[in-house]
Design an enzyme around this catalytic site. Sequence first.
Site, PDB file in Angstrom:
ATOM      1  N   ASP A 171       0.799  -1.227   0.000  1.00 19.80           N
ATOM      2  CA  ASP A 171       0.000   0.000   0.000  1.00 19.80           C
ATOM      3  C   ASP A 171       0.829   1.274   0.000  1.00 19.80           C
ATOM      4  O   ASP A 171       0.349   2.324  -0.446  1.00 19.80           O
ATOM      5  CB  ASP A 171      -0.927   0.027   1.225  1.00 19.80           C
ATOM      6  N   HIS A 172       2.045   1.216   0.497  1.00 18.43           N
ATOM      7  CA  HIS A 172       2.791   2.450   0.717  1.00 18.43           C
ATOM      8  C   HIS A 172       4.142   2.503   0.004  1.00 18.43           C
ATOM      9  O   HIS A 172       4.908   3.439   0.219  1.00 18.43           O
ATOM     10  CB  HIS A 172       2.993   2.667   2.219  1.00 18.43           C
TER      11      HIS A 172
END
Length: 405
Positions: free
Chosen positions: A174-175
């Site tokens: 996600d990051h």
Amino acid sequence: MQPDFLKGIRFADFTWAGAGPFSTKLFSDFGAEILKIEGVSRPDPVRVGGPFKDGVYGINRSGYFASRNTGKRSVAINLKNGQSRETLYDIIRQSDVISNNFGPGAMERLGFGYEDVKAIKPDIIYLAMPMYGEDGPLANLLGVGMTISAVTGLMWQTGYEGEGPIGPGTHFPDHAANPYHAAFAVMAALRYKRATGKGMKIDLSQVESTINCMGLAYVEHAVTGVERERLGNRSPHFAPHDIFRCAGEDEWCAITVLKDSQWAALCEVMGDRELASDPTLATAKGRLAQIERVEAAVAAWTAKRDPEAVMAALQARGVPAGLVASCRYLMDEDPQLRHRGYWQTVDHPEIGEARFTSPPFLLDGERVSLKRPPLIGEHTEEVLAEVLGYAPERISALRAEGVLE
């Protein structure tokens, strides 16, 4: 500084949760106009998932949402309202990019599939970020950061010897991998559009993107046919290569010896003549054969010392070492991050002053200054009036019809 390098580029941004909004935030921080399409009745899940400032729930108080949506403009539209489609088409006509990270078929059901959008905006750049991509036998499966970590092998590779997999949660998919791959693809498409006048569809598989960042594990299997076993923080090639408990309640230091000369330096710093003079430990192969002995000796030395002192002493002799930092340490004590002004304080009408991570670079010695994230629906009427040219009466009618939230 607040760079306007991407000024004039507009997104109709349907993304939500983690990876999608982070990918478009990267453009917002450099001056692009990101119109975040969301709804009060069905908000971005991280708006309602927290963590919330001071532990007080509020749709505008989520720190996670705030960190991933800096500088965007929020347009609150009820996507389930059949009358909303024409307004959204008008927004898309005035946009360069439309982005989403829903599962396959979701945008089509809303009337915003690629062919639908291309019909009204032929040069649109269309970013889709489903878990597995938009076609194939598994394409319809749902995914989030945790499941993406599982199916890409990231979780399989992570864990301690003789134990089961341990996942890194949502952090890597996600990051890191997916937002930056998506942003790079969009930048390439924008460059292509500038040169040719043509748009394109970007079908980014978050699984493929995350696998692409796994690195050595896949290369090693491709070359040797052997799948690496889980070793925790150890290495199959170097020793010592682990984290060691230091003095204090929960203090640790990571130590990595990559060269035999670094092993000699480590022994000298520890003052351990017995280890230094043992010829069976002079090479990495020998140290790996006696890994328990090696680690026990290092652990006995670090246990009596502060992790910062361990790091400083070893770094001074060219041995890679780093204290295991907590979030609190990084935000409140880390001298390097403080020196470089990494943490930014942004004032928000509901959260108040809050700290955020900066883009991880300086431009001509200056930080990119973040703009605050939007309140839900904060810019709805402004965007409809300024970007679409809607008259006040039309905006009022749309609100009365439940199109605007």
